[in-house]
Design an enzyme around this catalytic site. Structure first.
Site, PDB file in Angstrom:
ATOM      1  N   MET A   1      -4.013   6.304   1.270  1.00  0.00           N
ATOM      2  CA  MET A   1      -5.444   6.286   0.928  1.00  0.00           C
ATOM      3  C   MET A   1      -5.771   7.287  -0.176  1.00  0.00           C
ATOM      4  SD  MET A   1      -7.032   5.974   4.743  1.00  0.00           S
ATOM      5  CE  MET A   1      -5.862   7.029   5.583  1.00  0.00           C
TER       6      MET A   1
ATOM      7  N   ASP B   1      -7.051  -6.577  11.105  1.00  0.00           N
ATOM      8  CA  ASP B   1      -7.607  -5.769  10.022  1.00  0.00           C
ATOM      9  C   ASP B   1      -7.365  -6.397   8.665  1.00  0.00           C
ATOM     10  OD1 ASP B   1      -8.605  -3.822  11.594  1.00  0.00           O
ATOM     11  OD2 ASP B   1      -6.883  -2.482  11.404  1.00  0.00           O
TER      12      ASP B   1
ATOM     13  N   LYS C   1     -12.305  -3.636   7.185  1.00  0.00           N
ATOM     14  CA  LYS C   1     -13.327  -2.892   6.461  1.00  0.00           C
ATOM     15  C   LYS C   1     -13.267  -3.380   5.034  1.00  0.00           C
ATOM     16  CE  LYS C   1     -12.552   0.667   9.659  1.00  0.00           C
ATOM     17  NZ  LYS C   1     -11.338   0.050  10.223  1.00  0.00           N
TER      18      LYS C   1
HETATM   19  N1  SAH Z   1      -1.322   2.008   9.452  1.00  0.00           N
HETATM   20  C1  SAH Z   1      -1.096   1.764   8.056  1.00  0.00           C
HETATM   21  C2  SAH Z   1      -1.901   2.684   7.184  1.00  0.00           C
HETATM   22  C3  SAH Z   1      -3.394   2.512   7.322  1.00  0.00           C
HETATM   23  S1  SAH Z   1      -4.302   3.540   6.247  1.00  0.00           S
HETATM   24  C4  SAH Z   1       0.406   1.875   7.761  1.00  0.00           C
HETATM   25  O1  SAH Z   1       1.172   2.319   8.619  1.00  0.00           O
HETATM   26  O2  SAH Z   1       0.822   1.477   6.666  1.00  0.00           O
HETATM   27  C5  SAH Z   1      -4.567   2.477   4.861  1.00  0.00           C
HETATM   28  C6  SAH Z   1      -3.750   2.931   3.688  1.00  0.00           C
HETATM   29  O3  SAH Z   1      -2.405   2.534   3.881  1.00  0.00           O
HETATM   30  C7  SAH Z   1      -4.138   2.328   2.358  1.00  0.00           C
HETATM   31  O4  SAH Z   1      -5.230   2.993   1.767  1.00  0.00           O
HETATM   32  C8  SAH Z   1      -2.870   2.531   1.566  1.00  0.00           C
HETATM   33  O5  SAH Z   1      -2.741   3.864   1.134  1.00  0.00           O
HETATM   34  C9  SAH Z   1      -1.822   2.294   2.627  1.00  0.00           C
HETATM   35  N2  SAH Z   1      -1.306   0.910   2.602  1.00  0.00           N
HETATM   36  C10 SAH Z   1      -1.396  -0.013   3.554  1.00  0.00           C
HETATM   37  N3  SAH Z   1      -0.733  -1.137   3.214  1.00  0.00           N
HETATM   38  C11 SAH Z   1      -0.208  -0.905   2.004  1.00  0.00           C
HETATM   39  C12 SAH Z   1       0.607  -1.644   1.114  1.00  0.00           C
HETATM   40  N4  SAH Z   1       1.020  -2.881   1.408  1.00  0.00           N
HETATM   41  N5  SAH Z   1       0.982  -1.062  -0.056  1.00  0.00           N
HETATM   42  C13 SAH Z   1       0.587   0.176  -0.369  1.00  0.00           C
HETATM   43  N6  SAH Z   1      -0.196   0.930   0.426  1.00  0.00           N
HETATM   44  C14 SAH Z   1      -0.572   0.417   1.596  1.00  0.00           C
END
Ligand code: SAH
Length: 483
Positions: free
Chosen positions: A175, A38, A60
Protein backbone atom coordinates in the site's frame (compact mmCIF):
# COMPACT_ATOMS: atom_id res chain seq x y z
CA UNK A 1 -21.83 -20.00 24.82
CA UNK A 2 -23.83 -22.00 22.24
CA UNK A 3 -21.84 -22.98 19.15
CA UNK A 4 -23.82 -22.62 15.92
CA UNK A 5 -23.48 -24.98 13.00
CA UNK A 6 -22.43 -22.37 10.47
CA UNK A 7 -18.75 -21.86 9.79
CA UNK A 8 -16.56 -19.20 8.24
CA UNK A 9 -13.45 -20.06 6.24
CA UNK A 10 -11.02 -17.19 5.85
CA UNK A 11 -9.37 -18.04 2.57
CA UNK A 12 -6.30 -16.45 1.04
CA UNK A 13 -7.06 -15.94 -2.66
CA UNK A 14 -3.40 -15.41 -3.54
CA UNK A 15 -2.12 -12.37 -5.41
CA UNK A 16 -4.10 -12.64 -8.65
CA UNK A 17 -2.95 -15.53 -10.84
CA UNK A 18 -5.86 -17.94 -10.26
CA UNK A 19 -3.44 -20.88 -10.16
CA UNK A 20 -2.02 -19.55 -6.91
CA UNK A 21 -4.93 -20.67 -4.72
CA UNK A 22 -4.33 -23.50 -2.25
CA UNK A 23 -6.12 -26.85 -2.59
CA UNK A 24 -7.72 -26.25 0.78
CA UNK A 25 -8.94 -22.85 -0.37
CA UNK A 26 -10.51 -24.43 -3.44
CA UNK A 27 -12.26 -27.04 -1.28
CA UNK A 28 -13.69 -24.32 0.97
CA UNK A 29 -15.01 -22.46 -2.09
CA UNK A 30 -16.62 -25.65 -3.41
CA UNK A 31 -18.49 -26.07 -0.13
CA UNK A 32 -19.54 -22.45 0.34
CA UNK A 33 -23.14 -21.22 0.51
CA UNK A 34 -21.98 -17.60 0.52
CA UNK A 35 -18.70 -15.98 -0.51
CA UNK A 36 -17.75 -12.49 0.64
CA UNK A 37 -14.92 -11.37 -1.60
CA UNK A 38 -12.60 -8.39 -1.83
CA UNK A 39 -11.55 -6.27 -4.76
CA UNK A 40 -8.10 -7.82 -5.06
CA UNK A 41 -9.27 -11.43 -5.04
CA UNK A 42 -9.48 -12.70 -8.63
CA UNK A 43 -13.20 -13.22 -9.40
CA UNK A 44 -12.25 -16.22 -11.55
CA UNK A 45 -11.84 -18.16 -8.31
CA UNK A 46 -15.59 -17.86 -7.71
CA UNK A 47 -16.10 -20.35 -10.54
CA UNK A 48 -15.12 -23.06 -8.04
CA UNK A 49 -18.26 -22.29 -6.02
CA UNK A 50 -21.48 -24.21 -6.56
CA UNK A 51 -24.20 -22.78 -8.82
CA UNK A 52 -26.36 -21.96 -5.78
CA UNK A 53 -23.66 -20.11 -3.89
CA UNK A 54 -24.26 -16.38 -3.34
CA UNK A 55 -21.49 -13.85 -3.99
CA UNK A 56 -21.20 -10.63 -2.03
CA UNK A 57 -18.68 -7.98 -3.07
CA UNK A 58 -17.06 -6.22 -0.13
CA UNK A 59 -14.37 -4.52 -2.11
CA UNK A 60 -13.20 -1.11 -1.27
CA UNK A 61 -13.32 1.01 -4.37
CA UNK A 62 -10.27 3.22 -4.83
CA UNK A 63 -12.09 6.44 -3.93
CA UNK A 64 -14.72 5.41 -1.43
CA UNK A 65 -15.35 2.70 1.09
CA UNK A 66 -17.79 0.27 -0.42
CA UNK A 67 -18.63 -1.68 2.69
CA UNK A 68 -17.56 -0.68 6.19
CA UNK A 69 -15.48 -3.14 8.20
CA UNK A 70 -18.15 -3.39 10.90
CA UNK A 71 -20.77 -4.19 8.24
CA UNK A 72 -18.55 -6.97 6.88
CA UNK A 73 -18.13 -8.36 10.40
CA UNK A 74 -21.88 -8.22 10.97
CA UNK A 75 -22.59 -9.95 7.67
CA UNK A 76 -20.15 -12.78 8.47
CA UNK A 77 -21.85 -13.28 11.84
CA UNK A 78 -25.33 -13.11 10.33
CA UNK A 79 -24.69 -15.64 7.56
CA UNK A 80 -22.84 -18.13 9.77
CA UNK A 81 -25.53 -17.80 12.46
CA UNK A 82 -28.05 -18.93 9.84
CA UNK A 83 -26.06 -22.16 9.70
CA UNK A 84 -24.41 -21.36 6.35
CA UNK A 85 -20.90 -22.20 5.21
CA UNK A 86 -19.30 -18.86 4.54
CA UNK A 87 -16.05 -18.16 2.72
CA UNK A 88 -14.36 -14.86 3.35
CA UNK A 89 -12.09 -14.61 0.31
CA UNK A 90 -9.25 -12.16 0.78
CA UNK A 91 -6.51 -11.06 -1.59
CA UNK A 92 -3.07 -12.59 -0.96
CA UNK A 93 -2.79 -14.02 2.53
CA UNK A 94 -5.62 -13.14 4.91
CA UNK A 95 -3.24 -12.36 7.77
CA UNK A 96 -1.02 -9.92 5.90
CA UNK A 97 -2.61 -6.46 6.20
CA UNK A 98 -5.93 -8.18 5.70
CA UNK A 99 -7.80 -7.34 8.93
CA UNK A 100 -8.43 -11.01 9.50
CA UNK A 101 -7.84 -10.52 13.23
CA UNK A 102 -10.72 -8.05 13.52
CA UNK A 103 -13.10 -10.27 11.60
CA UNK A 104 -12.14 -13.41 13.53
CA UNK A 105 -12.61 -11.59 16.81
CA UNK A 106 -16.16 -10.62 15.86
CA UNK A 107 -16.93 -14.27 15.08
CA UNK A 108 -15.38 -15.45 18.32
CA UNK A 109 -17.51 -12.98 20.29
CA UNK A 110 -20.61 -14.50 18.74
CA UNK A 111 -19.48 -18.08 19.27
CA UNK A 112 -19.12 -18.77 15.56
CA UNK A 113 -16.65 -21.36 14.34
CA UNK A 114 -14.02 -20.38 11.84
CA UNK A 115 -10.95 -21.77 10.10
CA UNK A 116 -8.08 -19.97 8.41
CA UNK A 117 -6.66 -20.97 5.04
CA UNK A 118 -3.40 -19.14 4.34
CA UNK A 119 -2.67 -17.76 0.89
CA UNK A 120 0.31 -16.58 -1.10
CA UNK A 121 1.00 -13.00 -0.21
CA UNK A 122 1.61 -10.41 -2.92
CA UNK A 123 4.73 -9.14 -1.12
CA UNK A 124 6.53 -12.37 -2.02
CA UNK A 125 4.70 -13.36 -5.20
CA UNK A 126 4.84 -10.01 -7.04
CA UNK A 127 8.65 -9.69 -6.71
CA UNK A 128 9.06 -13.36 -7.67
CA UNK A 129 7.01 -12.91 -10.86
CA UNK A 130 9.19 -9.85 -11.52
CA UNK A 131 12.29 -12.08 -11.23
CA UNK A 132 13.30 -11.22 -7.65
CA UNK A 133 13.44 -13.67 -4.73
CA UNK A 134 13.07 -11.82 -1.41
CA UNK A 135 16.03 -13.73 0.04
CA UNK A 136 19.31 -14.85 -1.52
CA UNK A 137 22.39 -16.36 0.11
CA UNK A 138 24.64 -13.64 -1.32
CA UNK A 139 22.45 -10.54 -1.02
CA UNK A 140 19.67 -10.85 1.51
CA UNK A 141 19.32 -12.97 4.65
CA UNK A 142 16.33 -11.10 6.02
CA UNK A 143 13.21 -9.42 4.74
CA UNK A 144 10.41 -7.42 6.28
CA UNK A 145 6.82 -6.87 5.19
CA UNK A 146 5.76 -3.38 6.02
CA UNK A 147 2.63 -1.34 5.55
CA UNK A 148 3.28 2.04 4.05
CA UNK A 149 -0.13 3.30 5.05
CA UNK A 150 -1.95 3.37 8.37
CA UNK A 151 -5.05 4.63 10.16
CA UNK A 152 -3.46 8.00 11.11
CA UNK A 153 -4.77 11.22 9.61
CA UNK A 154 -1.86 11.62 7.22
CA UNK A 155 -1.75 7.90 6.57
CA UNK A 156 2.03 7.80 7.01
CA UNK A 157 2.97 5.01 9.43
CA UNK A 158 5.07 5.64 12.47
CA UNK A 159 7.73 3.03 11.85
CA UNK A 160 11.15 2.36 13.32
CA UNK A 161 12.79 3.77 10.19
CA UNK A 162 16.28 3.53 11.59
CA UNK A 163 15.80 -0.11 12.51
CA UNK A 164 14.45 -0.86 9.04
CA UNK A 165 17.16 1.10 7.23
CA UNK A 166 19.99 -0.60 9.12
CA UNK A 167 18.68 -3.96 10.26
CA UNK A 168 16.76 -5.53 7.37
CA UNK A 169 18.16 -6.32 3.95
CA UNK A 170 15.02 -6.60 1.80
CA UNK A 171 12.19 -4.21 2.58
CA UNK A 172 8.79 -5.02 1.10
CA UNK A 173 6.17 -2.26 1.33
CA UNK A 174 2.46 -2.81 0.82
CA UNK A 175 0.00 0.00 0.00
CA UNK A 176 2.91 2.30 -0.65
CA UNK A 177 2.54 4.06 -3.99
CA UNK A 178 0.95 7.20 -2.57
CA UNK A 179 3.60 7.45 0.15
CA UNK A 180 6.52 6.40 -2.02
CA UNK A 181 8.46 9.64 -1.80
CA UNK A 182 7.94 9.72 1.98
CA UNK A 183 9.25 6.13 2.31
CA UNK A 184 12.33 6.87 0.21
CA UNK A 185 13.02 10.10 2.09
CA UNK A 186 12.76 8.43 5.49
CA UNK A 187 15.08 5.59 4.50
CA UNK A 188 17.70 8.00 3.14
CA UNK A 189 17.42 10.15 6.28
CA UNK A 190 17.95 7.08 8.46
CA UNK A 191 21.01 5.79 6.68
CA UNK A 192 20.19 3.96 3.43
CA UNK A 193 22.18 5.02 0.41
CA UNK A 194 20.23 7.19 -2.08
CA UNK A 195 21.45 4.78 -4.77
CA UNK A 196 19.86 1.74 -3.05
CA UNK A 197 17.91 -0.16 -5.73
CA UNK A 198 14.10 -0.18 -5.71
CA UNK A 199 11.51 -1.99 -7.80
CA UNK A 200 7.78 -1.29 -7.88
CA UNK A 201 5.58 -4.11 -9.16
CA UNK A 202 2.00 -3.28 -10.07
CA UNK A 203 -0.77 -5.93 -10.38
CA UNK A 204 1.81 -8.65 -9.60
CA UNK A 205 1.02 -12.10 -11.10
CA UNK A 206 -1.91 -10.73 -13.15
CA UNK A 207 -1.52 -10.51 -16.92
CA UNK A 208 -1.45 -6.75 -16.46
CA UNK A 209 1.68 -6.89 -14.25
CA UNK A 210 4.17 -4.07 -14.85
CA UNK A 211 7.31 -3.19 -12.98
CA UNK A 212 9.63 -0.21 -12.81
CA UNK A 213 13.14 -0.19 -11.40
CA UNK A 214 15.12 2.71 -9.99
CA UNK A 215 16.84 3.94 -6.85
CA UNK A 216 15.62 5.58 -3.65
CA UNK A 217 16.49 8.86 -5.29
CA UNK A 218 14.68 8.54 -8.61
CA UNK A 219 11.96 5.86 -8.24
CA UNK A 220 9.21 8.39 -7.48
CA UNK A 221 9.79 10.15 -10.78
CA UNK A 222 9.89 6.85 -12.71
CA UNK A 223 6.69 5.63 -11.12
CA UNK A 224 4.98 8.85 -12.18
CA UNK A 225 6.38 8.61 -15.70
CA UNK A 226 5.03 5.08 -16.09
CA UNK A 227 1.80 5.87 -14.25
CA UNK A 228 2.18 3.02 -11.79
CA UNK A 229 -0.62 3.08 -9.24
CA UNK A 230 -1.97 0.75 -6.54
CA UNK A 231 -2.10 -2.20 -6.15
CA UNK A 232 1.65 -2.32 -6.15
CA UNK A 233 4.46 -3.76 -4.07
CA UNK A 234 7.65 -1.81 -3.43
CA UNK A 235 10.84 -3.79 -2.88
CA UNK A 236 14.00 -2.08 -1.66
CA UNK A 237 17.37 -3.78 -1.20
CA UNK A 238 20.45 -5.11 -2.99
CA UNK A 239 18.48 -8.13 -4.13
CA UNK A 240 16.76 -5.88 -6.69
CA UNK A 241 20.06 -5.59 -8.58
CA UNK A 242 20.13 -9.37 -8.82
CA UNK A 243 17.21 -9.23 -11.21
CA UNK A 244 18.21 -9.65 -14.82
CA UNK A 245 14.77 -10.11 -16.29
CA UNK A 246 11.25 -11.02 -15.28
CA UNK A 247 10.42 -14.50 -16.59
CA UNK A 248 6.76 -13.54 -16.34
CA UNK A 249 6.88 -10.13 -17.98
CA UNK A 250 8.77 -11.72 -20.90
CA UNK A 251 5.75 -13.80 -21.92
CA UNK A 252 4.52 -12.93 -25.42
CA UNK A 253 1.05 -11.69 -24.48
CA UNK A 254 1.89 -9.94 -21.21
CA UNK A 255 -0.09 -6.75 -20.66
CA UNK A 256 -2.94 -7.86 -22.91
CA UNK A 257 -6.41 -7.75 -21.42
CA UNK A 258 -8.59 -9.98 -23.57
CA UNK A 259 -12.15 -11.18 -23.51
CA UNK A 260 -13.07 -14.60 -24.87
CA UNK A 261 -16.75 -14.88 -25.74
CA UNK A 262 -18.15 -18.27 -24.75
CA UNK A 263 -21.29 -19.90 -26.07
CA UNK A 264 -22.32 -22.31 -23.38
CA UNK A 265 -21.24 -25.70 -24.71
CA UNK A 266 -17.94 -27.35 -23.77
CA UNK A 267 -15.17 -25.19 -22.33
CA UNK A 268 -12.93 -23.75 -25.02
CA UNK A 269 -9.23 -24.29 -24.33
CA UNK A 270 -8.45 -20.91 -25.96
CA UNK A 271 -8.75 -18.84 -22.77
CA UNK A 272 -6.25 -21.08 -20.97
CA UNK A 273 -3.81 -20.93 -23.88
CA UNK A 274 -3.95 -17.14 -23.90
CA UNK A 275 -3.47 -17.07 -20.13
CA UNK A 276 -0.46 -19.37 -20.35
CA UNK A 277 1.05 -16.85 -22.78
CA UNK A 278 0.73 -14.09 -20.19
CA UNK A 279 -2.58 -12.40 -21.06
CA UNK A 280 -5.31 -11.45 -18.59
CA UNK A 281 -8.38 -13.19 -19.90
CA UNK A 282 -12.04 -12.77 -19.00
CA UNK A 283 -14.46 -15.38 -20.25
CA UNK A 284 -17.92 -14.03 -20.85
CA UNK A 285 -20.71 -14.96 -20.42
CA UNK A 286 -20.35 -17.44 -17.59
CA UNK A 287 -22.70 -20.39 -17.93
CA UNK A 288 -24.63 -22.56 -15.56
CA UNK A 289 -25.91 -26.01 -16.47
CA UNK A 290 -29.47 -26.88 -15.62
CA UNK A 291 -30.17 -30.57 -15.81
CA UNK A 292 -33.34 -31.68 -17.64
CA UNK A 293 -35.48 -34.51 -16.21
CA UNK A 294 -34.55 -37.92 -17.65
CA UNK A 295 -36.56 -38.84 -20.74
CA UNK A 296 -37.63 -42.32 -19.71
CA UNK A 297 -39.44 -43.06 -22.95
CA UNK A 298 -36.21 -42.80 -24.93
CA UNK A 299 -34.13 -44.50 -22.28
CA UNK A 300 -36.47 -47.50 -22.34
CA UNK A 301 -35.84 -48.08 -26.04
CA UNK A 302 -32.17 -47.10 -26.02
CA UNK A 303 -31.20 -50.48 -27.47
CA UNK A 304 -33.14 -49.80 -30.67
CA UNK A 305 -30.96 -46.94 -31.98
CA UNK A 306 -28.24 -47.67 -34.54
CA UNK A 307 -26.37 -44.39 -34.08
CA UNK A 308 -26.05 -42.02 -31.15
CA UNK A 309 -24.49 -38.63 -31.76
CA UNK A 310 -23.40 -36.46 -28.81
CA UNK A 311 -23.16 -32.70 -29.36
CA UNK A 312 -20.81 -31.93 -26.42
CA UNK A 313 -18.78 -33.36 -23.55
CA UNK A 314 -21.38 -32.22 -21.04
CA UNK A 315 -24.06 -34.05 -23.06
CA UNK A 316 -22.08 -37.30 -22.67
CA UNK A 317 -21.74 -36.83 -18.91
CA UNK A 318 -25.38 -35.92 -18.40
CA UNK A 319 -26.64 -38.76 -20.60
CA UNK A 320 -24.74 -41.47 -18.74
CA UNK A 321 -25.79 -39.91 -15.45
CA UNK A 322 -29.43 -40.22 -16.60
CA UNK A 323 -28.89 -43.89 -17.58
CA UNK A 324 -27.43 -44.63 -14.16
CA UNK A 325 -30.15 -42.78 -12.26
CA UNK A 326 -32.86 -44.69 -14.13
CA UNK A 327 -30.98 -47.96 -13.67
CA UNK A 328 -30.55 -48.61 -17.39
CA UNK A 329 -27.62 -50.97 -17.94
CA UNK A 330 -25.18 -49.52 -20.51
CA UNK A 331 -24.84 -53.00 -22.07
CA UNK A 332 -28.17 -52.25 -23.73
CA UNK A 333 -26.38 -49.73 -25.94
CA UNK A 334 -25.56 -51.34 -29.25
CA UNK A 335 -25.48 -48.16 -31.36
CA UNK A 336 -22.40 -46.70 -33.04
CA UNK A 337 -21.31 -43.67 -31.00
CA UNK A 338 -19.99 -40.44 -32.46
CA UNK A 339 -19.53 -36.91 -31.19
CA UNK A 340 -19.23 -33.31 -32.30
CA UNK A 341 -16.03 -32.46 -30.41
CA UNK A 342 -12.78 -33.97 -29.26
CA UNK A 343 -13.74 -33.32 -25.64
CA UNK A 344 -16.92 -35.34 -26.11
CA UNK A 345 -15.02 -38.18 -27.82
CA UNK A 346 -12.54 -38.32 -24.95
CA UNK A 347 -15.39 -38.51 -22.46
CA UNK A 348 -16.85 -41.49 -24.37
CA UNK A 349 -13.45 -43.19 -24.60
CA UNK A 350 -13.02 -42.79 -20.84
CA UNK A 351 -16.18 -44.89 -20.47
CA UNK A 352 -14.66 -47.66 -22.58
CA UNK A 353 -16.38 -46.96 -25.91
CA UNK A 354 -14.79 -46.90 -29.35
CA UNK A 355 -15.80 -43.91 -31.47
CA UNK A 356 -17.20 -44.09 -35.00
CA UNK A 357 -17.20 -41.39 -37.63
CA UNK A 358 -20.53 -39.48 -37.61
CA UNK A 359 -23.05 -41.34 -39.81
CA UNK A 360 -25.75 -39.91 -42.07
CA UNK A 361 -28.87 -39.20 -39.99
CA UNK A 362 -31.74 -41.72 -40.16
CA UNK A 363 -34.81 -42.67 -38.05
CA UNK A 364 -32.48 -44.94 -36.11
CA UNK A 365 -30.28 -42.00 -35.01
CA UNK A 366 -30.47 -40.40 -31.58
CA UNK A 367 -28.97 -36.92 -31.12
CA UNK A 368 -28.02 -36.18 -27.51
CA UNK A 369 -27.29 -32.64 -26.36
CA UNK A 370 -28.33 -29.46 -24.62
CA UNK A 371 -31.68 -27.84 -25.44
CA UNK A 372 -29.84 -25.30 -27.59
CA UNK A 373 -27.69 -27.70 -29.60
CA UNK A 374 -30.56 -30.11 -30.10
CA UNK A 375 -32.64 -27.23 -31.46
CA UNK A 376 -29.84 -26.53 -33.92
CA UNK A 377 -29.94 -30.08 -35.26
CA UNK A 378 -33.71 -30.35 -35.34
CA UNK A 379 -33.73 -29.65 -39.06
CA UNK A 380 -32.99 -33.36 -39.42
CA UNK A 381 -36.57 -34.20 -38.50
CA UNK A 382 -36.15 -37.89 -39.18
CA UNK A 383 -34.05 -38.69 -36.10
CA UNK A 384 -34.87 -38.68 -32.37
CA UNK A 385 -33.56 -36.18 -29.82
CA UNK A 386 -32.57 -36.44 -26.21
CA UNK A 387 -32.14 -33.18 -24.30
CA UNK A 388 -29.79 -33.60 -21.40
CA UNK A 389 -29.47 -30.08 -20.05
CA UNK A 390 -29.86 -26.42 -20.68
CA UNK A 391 -27.09 -23.81 -20.52
CA UNK A 392 -28.19 -20.56 -18.98
CA UNK A 393 -26.16 -17.40 -18.44
CA UNK A 394 -25.00 -17.17 -14.84
CA UNK A 395 -25.90 -13.60 -13.88
CA UNK A 396 -23.92 -13.73 -10.65
CA UNK A 397 -20.83 -12.89 -12.69
CA UNK A 398 -22.19 -10.03 -14.79
CA UNK A 399 -21.44 -7.23 -12.30
CA UNK A 400 -17.92 -8.35 -11.60
CA UNK A 401 -17.19 -8.61 -15.31
CA UNK A 402 -18.49 -5.08 -15.86
CA UNK A 403 -16.33 -3.87 -12.99
CA UNK A 404 -13.22 -5.61 -14.28
CA UNK A 405 -13.68 -4.08 -17.72
CA UNK A 406 -14.17 -0.59 -16.33
CA UNK A 407 -11.10 -0.96 -14.11
CA UNK A 408 -8.86 -2.29 -16.81
CA UNK A 409 -10.06 -1.67 -20.40
CA UNK A 410 -10.10 -4.56 -22.84
CA UNK A 411 -7.58 -4.64 -25.68
CA UNK A 412 -9.48 -7.16 -27.76
CA UNK A 413 -12.59 -9.32 -27.84
CA UNK A 414 -12.20 -12.80 -29.32
CA UNK A 415 -14.98 -15.05 -30.57
CA UNK A 416 -13.55 -18.57 -30.98
CA UNK A 417 -16.53 -19.93 -32.95
CA UNK A 418 -19.57 -18.97 -34.99
CA UNK A 419 -21.86 -19.50 -32.02
CA UNK A 420 -19.78 -17.20 -29.86
CA UNK A 421 -20.07 -14.51 -32.56
CA UNK A 422 -23.87 -14.89 -32.33
CA UNK A 423 -23.61 -14.70 -28.55
CA UNK A 424 -21.74 -11.40 -28.69
CA UNK A 425 -24.15 -9.92 -31.21
CA UNK A 426 -27.22 -10.89 -29.23
CA UNK A 427 -26.09 -10.14 -25.65
CA UNK A 428 -22.96 -7.92 -25.82
CA UNK A 429 -25.01 -4.90 -24.83
CA UNK A 430 -25.49 -6.35 -21.32
CA UNK A 431 -21.88 -5.58 -20.54
CA UNK A 432 -21.75 -2.39 -22.54
CA UNK A 433 -20.38 -3.81 -25.80
CA UNK A 434 -22.40 -2.85 -28.84
CA UNK A 435 -20.97 -4.95 -31.66
CA UNK A 436 -22.05 -2.43 -34.33
CA UNK A 437 -19.36 -1.39 -36.82
CA UNK A 438 -19.83 2.27 -35.86
CA UNK A 439 -19.78 1.70 -32.07
CA UNK A 440 -16.79 2.41 -29.90
CA UNK A 441 -15.34 -0.93 -28.80
CA UNK A 442 -11.99 -2.72 -28.78
CA UNK A 443 -11.11 -4.75 -31.91
CA UNK A 444 -13.31 -7.84 -32.25
CA UNK A 445 -11.70 -10.90 -33.79
CA UNK A 446 -13.53 -14.04 -34.77
CA UNK A 447 -11.99 -17.36 -35.62
CA UNK A 448 -13.36 -18.96 -38.77
CA UNK A 449 -16.41 -16.76 -39.36
CA UNK A 450 -15.80 -14.54 -42.37
CA UNK A 451 -19.51 -13.82 -42.90
CA UNK A 452 -20.12 -12.22 -39.52
CA UNK A 453 -16.77 -10.52 -39.79
CA UNK A 454 -17.66 -8.69 -42.96
CA UNK A 455 -21.23 -7.89 -41.82
CA UNK A 456 -20.11 -6.35 -38.52
CA UNK A 457 -16.64 -5.13 -39.38
CA UNK A 458 -14.90 -7.72 -37.18
CA UNK A 459 -11.51 -9.13 -38.07
CA UNK A 460 -11.57 -12.76 -39.17
CA UNK A 461 -8.66 -15.12 -38.60
CA UNK A 462 -8.59 -18.77 -39.61
CA UNK A 463 -6.61 -20.38 -36.82
CA UNK A 464 -4.83 -19.93 -33.51
CA UNK A 465 -1.39 -19.00 -34.89
CA UNK A 466 -2.97 -16.25 -36.92
CA UNK A 467 -4.78 -14.98 -33.83
CA UNK A 468 -1.56 -14.83 -31.79
CA UNK A 469 0.20 -13.01 -34.63
CA UNK A 470 -2.68 -10.52 -34.83
CA UNK A 471 -2.62 -9.79 -31.08
CA UNK A 472 1.14 -9.29 -31.12
CA UNK A 473 0.89 -6.99 -34.12
CA UNK A 474 -1.64 -4.81 -32.36
CA UNK A 475 0.60 -4.77 -29.31
CA UNK A 476 3.60 -3.69 -31.39
CA UNK A 477 1.58 -0.94 -33.09
CA UNK A 478 0.45 0.39 -29.72
CA UNK A 479 4.02 0.44 -28.45
CA UNK A 480 5.05 2.45 -31.52
CA UNK A 481 2.30 5.00 -30.91
CA UNK A 482 3.42 5.38 -27.29
CA UNK A 483 7.15 5.56 -27.90
N1 SAH B 1 -3.49 -9.55 2.15
C1 SAH B 1 -2.87 -9.00 0.98
C2 SAH B 1 -2.49 -7.56 1.16
C3 SAH B 1 -3.66 -6.63 1.40
S1 SAH B 1 -3.19 -4.96 1.54
C4 SAH B 1 -1.66 -9.86 0.59
O1 SAH B 1 -1.26 -10.73 1.36
O2 SAH B 1 -1.14 -9.68 -0.52
C5 SAH B 1 -3.39 -4.38 -0.12
C6 SAH B 1 -2.06 -4.12 -0.75
O3 SAH B 1 -1.47 -5.35 -1.13
C7 SAH B 1 -2.10 -3.30 -2.03
O4 SAH B 1 -2.18 -1.92 -1.78
C8 SAH B 1 -0.78 -3.68 -2.65
O5 SAH B 1 0.29 -3.00 -2.03
C9 SAH B 1 -0.67 -5.13 -2.27
N2 SAH B 1 -1.14 -6.03 -3.35
C10 SAH B 1 -2.16 -6.87 -3.32
N3 SAH B 1 -2.24 -7.59 -4.46
C11 SAH B 1 -1.22 -7.18 -5.23
C12 SAH B 1 -0.72 -7.53 -6.50
N4 SAH B 1 -1.30 -8.48 -7.24
N5 SAH B 1 0.39 -6.90 -6.96
C13 SAH B 1 1.00 -5.95 -6.24
N6 SAH B 1 0.57 -5.56 -5.03
C14 SAH B 1 -0.50 -6.16 -4.52
Amino acid sequence: MIMKNGIVYFVGAGPGDPGLLTIKGKQALEEADVVLYDRLANPKLLEFASPDCRFIYCGKLPDRHFMKQRDINALLVEKAAQGLTVVRLKGGDPSVFGRVGEEAEALHEHGIRYEMVPGITSGIAAPLYAGIPVTHRDFASSFAMITAHDKSLKGTPNLDWEGLARGVQTLVFYMGVKNLSYICQQLITYGKSPSAPVIVVQWGTWGRQRSVKGTLENIQQKVQEHQITNPAIIVIGDIVNFQTHSWFESKPLIGQHLMVVTHGEDEDPLADKLRASGADVIEWPKWRTERMPANEEILRKIGTFEDIFFTSRRAVCEFFQALASKKVDIRQLTARLSAASEHAETELEKRGFLISAPQPVSEKTLVVGSRHSVKDTQKHKSCSFYMTHENVIDDRFTHMIQRTISESPLHMIICPSKSSVQQLISTGEQIGILPEPSANHPPIVCIGDDTAASAYGFTAVQELDELFAFIQNQQAEKKLVHS
